[in-house]
Design an enzyme around this catalytic site. Structure first.
Site, PDB file in Angstrom:
ATOM      1  N   ASN A   9      -3.832   0.278   8.604  1.00  0.00           N
ATOM      2  CA  ASN A   9      -3.878   1.731   8.771  1.00  0.00           C
ATOM      3  C   ASN A   9      -3.466   2.358   7.444  1.00  0.00           C
ATOM      4  O   ASN A   9      -2.288   2.343   7.091  1.00  0.00           O
ATOM      5  CB  ASN A   9      -2.913   2.145   9.891  1.00  0.00           C
ATOM      6  CG  ASN A   9      -2.775   3.651   9.999  1.00  0.00           C
ATOM      7  OD1 ASN A   9      -3.561   4.405   9.426  1.00  0.00           O
ATOM      8  ND2 ASN A   9      -1.772   4.109  10.727  1.00  0.00           N
ATOM      9  N   LYS A  11      -3.478   5.399   6.639  1.00  0.00           N
ATOM     10  CA  LYS A  11      -2.897   6.749   6.770  1.00  0.00           C
ATOM     11  C   LYS A  11      -3.535   7.673   5.728  1.00  0.00           C
ATOM     12  O   LYS A  11      -4.727   7.576   5.478  1.00  0.00           O
ATOM     13  CB  LYS A  11      -1.375   6.691   6.646  1.00  0.00           C
ATOM     14  CG  LYS A  11      -0.755   5.641   7.551  1.00  0.00           C
ATOM     15  CD  LYS A  11       0.725   5.790   7.686  1.00  0.00           C
ATOM     16  CE  LYS A  11       1.281   4.623   8.486  1.00  0.00           C
ATOM     17  NZ  LYS A  11       2.656   4.817   8.910  1.00  0.00           N
ATOM     18  N   HIS A  92      -1.725   7.327  17.553  1.00  0.00           N
ATOM     19  CA  HIS A  92      -0.668   6.882  16.639  1.00  0.00           C
ATOM     20  C   HIS A  92       0.543   7.810  16.790  1.00  0.00           C
ATOM     21  O   HIS A  92       0.394   9.016  16.984  1.00  0.00           O
ATOM     22  CB  HIS A  92      -1.178   6.892  15.194  1.00  0.00           C
ATOM     23  CG  HIS A  92      -0.248   6.179  14.262  1.00  0.00           C
ATOM     24  ND1 HIS A  92       0.894   6.769  13.782  1.00  0.00           N
ATOM     25  CD2 HIS A  92      -0.289   4.929  13.748  1.00  0.00           C
ATOM     26  CE1 HIS A  92       1.523   5.891  12.995  1.00  0.00           C
ATOM     27  NE2 HIS A  92       0.826   4.774  12.968  1.00  0.00           N
ATOM     28  N   GLU A  94       2.473   9.063  14.735  1.00  0.00           N
ATOM     29  CA  GLU A  94       2.533  10.195  13.788  1.00  0.00           C
ATOM     30  C   GLU A  94       1.680  11.350  14.298  1.00  0.00           C
ATOM     31  O   GLU A  94       1.998  12.518  14.061  1.00  0.00           O
ATOM     32  CB  GLU A  94       2.111   9.716  12.391  1.00  0.00           C
ATOM     33  CG  GLU A  94       3.210   8.867  11.763  1.00  0.00           C
ATOM     34  CD  GLU A  94       2.753   7.884  10.706  1.00  0.00           C
ATOM     35  OE1 GLU A  94       1.608   7.986  10.228  1.00  0.00           O
ATOM     36  OE2 GLU A  94       3.555   6.991  10.372  1.00  0.00           O
ATOM     37  N   GLU A 162       3.963  -0.019  18.837  1.00  0.00           N
ATOM     38  CA  GLU A 162       4.581   0.351  17.563  1.00  0.00           C
ATOM     39  C   GLU A 162       5.844   1.160  17.830  1.00  0.00           C
ATOM     40  O   GLU A 162       5.776   2.381  18.044  1.00  0.00           O
ATOM     41  CB  GLU A 162       3.622   1.199  16.732  1.00  0.00           C
ATOM     42  CG  GLU A 162       2.322   0.507  16.393  1.00  0.00           C
ATOM     43  CD  GLU A 162       1.694   1.106  15.144  1.00  0.00           C
ATOM     44  OE1 GLU A 162       1.496   0.359  14.200  1.00  0.00           O
ATOM     45  OE2 GLU A 162       1.438   2.320  15.127  1.00  0.00           O
ATOM     46  N   GLY A 168       7.344   2.120   8.943  1.00  0.00           N
ATOM     47  CA  GLY A 168       7.638   2.534   7.578  1.00  0.00           C
ATOM     48  C   GLY A 168       9.112   2.474   7.207  1.00  0.00           C
ATOM     49  O   GLY A 168       9.522   2.981   6.160  1.00  0.00           O
ATOM     50  N   SER A 207       6.438  -2.070  10.228  1.00  0.00           N
ATOM     51  CA  SER A 207       7.042  -2.808   9.113  1.00  0.00           C
ATOM     52  C   SER A 207       6.657  -4.289   9.073  1.00  0.00           C
ATOM     53  O   SER A 207       7.465  -5.143   8.679  1.00  0.00           O
ATOM     54  CB  SER A 207       8.573  -2.651   9.134  1.00  0.00           C
ATOM     55  OG  SER A 207       8.922  -1.300   8.901  1.00  0.00           O
TER      56      SER A 207
HETATM   57  C1  PEP Z   1       1.645   2.152  11.214  1.00  0.00           C
HETATM   58  O1  PEP Z   1       1.716   3.263  10.744  1.00  0.00           O
HETATM   59  O2  PEP Z   1       0.805   1.914  12.107  1.00  0.00           O
HETATM   60  C2  PEP Z   1       2.563   1.133  10.721  1.00  0.00           C
HETATM   61  C3  PEP Z   1       2.753   0.075  11.463  1.00  0.00           C
HETATM   62  O3  PEP Z   1       3.159   1.376   9.518  1.00  0.00           O
HETATM   63  P1  PEP Z   1       4.094   0.354   8.693  1.00  0.00           P
HETATM   64  O4  PEP Z   1       3.443  -0.998   8.736  1.00  0.00           O
HETATM   65  O5  PEP Z   1       4.143   0.935   7.308  1.00  0.00           O
HETATM   66  O6  PEP Z   1       5.426   0.339   9.361  1.00  0.00           O
END
Ligand code: PEP
Length: 250
Positions: A9, A11, A92, A94, A162, A168, A207
């Site tokens: 992803n 973003k 997601h 976000e 998630e 992040g 992460s």
């Molecule tokens: C994500 O935004 O879907 C995600 C898992 O981000 P990160 O791997 O940076 O934690």
């Protein structure tokens, strides 16, 4: 046996200057045929990335639930297909947080995407406050029930667990917690769609990196990863694809 899926992803990252990373990632994906890989890039990059990626699917990070209309700044599933997308992320955290997306909207987006022929990665996950309050499982399984599209089928749908506090941040849940949550999600799915639930891939996201991918991907009921920061370059993303492949060959 569910094939593992490793999806990136990007973003709000990625310009045409980054297409060489797409190609390098796609090349590595092609060299690891025991797993599926995909990259979800910004809308503006889908068409060029689809060319740069060759056989590796390229996806979007959101889609509008309506087929067309007065929705300034939004994009329809048919537009994504025309641009070359093969899948899209929906729900997601976000977007749930920043655009106030509800479970009902996420469900409608997944259904619109499927109707246009797109694969769907549907995200769910609890906040830190919810986990600290002992509500993580209840919150996540309620999200599954509220946002699961009609006709949910493993041929086009994957879920991504998630935890919001892991995205992040460099923090991850313990392997025991990951396995417990994925098991709870699978049980909820079984209650909702019966035997088909055993085929639906449940990805872990938050992460994931080259160092922790193997242990996270080895957890029970973890069928792949959704990766943010570590998907932006081949140097960081390819080791995750390779970790999934080595588990798939074992
Ligand atoms: C994500 O935004 O879907 C995600 C898992 O981000 P990160 O791997 O940076 O934690």
């Amino acid at each position: 046996m569910r094939r593992k899926l490793v999806a990136g992803n990007w973003k709000m990252h990625g310009l045409k200057a980054d297409l060489s990373e797409v190609t390098a990632i796609a090349t590595a994906a092609g060299a690891n045929p025991s797993v599926d890989a995909a990259l979800c890039v910004p809308f503006t990059l889908i068409a060029a990335a689809a060319v740069a990626a060759g056989d590796m699917p390229v996806g979007a990070q959101d889609v509008h639930q309506a087929a067309k209309g007065a929705h300034t700044g939004c994009i329809s599933a048919a537009m994504l297909v025309e641009a070359g997308a093969g899948l899209t992320i929906v729900g997601h955290s976000e977007r749930r947080a920043d655009q106030y997306e509800t479970d009902a909207q996420v469900k409608a987006k997944a259904e619109a995407a499927h109707a246009a022929g797109l694969g769907v990665i549907l995200c769910i996950g609890e906040t830190l406050d919810e986990r600290d309050a002992g509500q993580a499982e209840a919150v996540v399984t309620a999200q599954v029930a509220g946002s699961l599209p009609e006709g949910a089928d493993a041929a086009w749908l994957s879920l991504a667990y998630e935890p919001v506090w892991a995205i992040g941040t460099g923090r991850t849940p313990t392997e025991v917690d990951v396995a417990a949550m994925h098991g709870a999600i699978r049980a909820k799915l079984t209650a909702l769609i019966g035997d088909e639930a055993a085929k639906v891939r449940i990805l872990y996201g938050g992460s994931v990196n080259g160092a922790n991918a193997a242990s996270l991907l080895a957890c029970a009921d973890v069928d792949g990863a959704l990766v943010g920061g570590a998907s932006l370059t081949a140097e960081k993303f390819v080791p995750i694809i390779e970790a999934a492949a080595s588990l798939s060959q074992a």
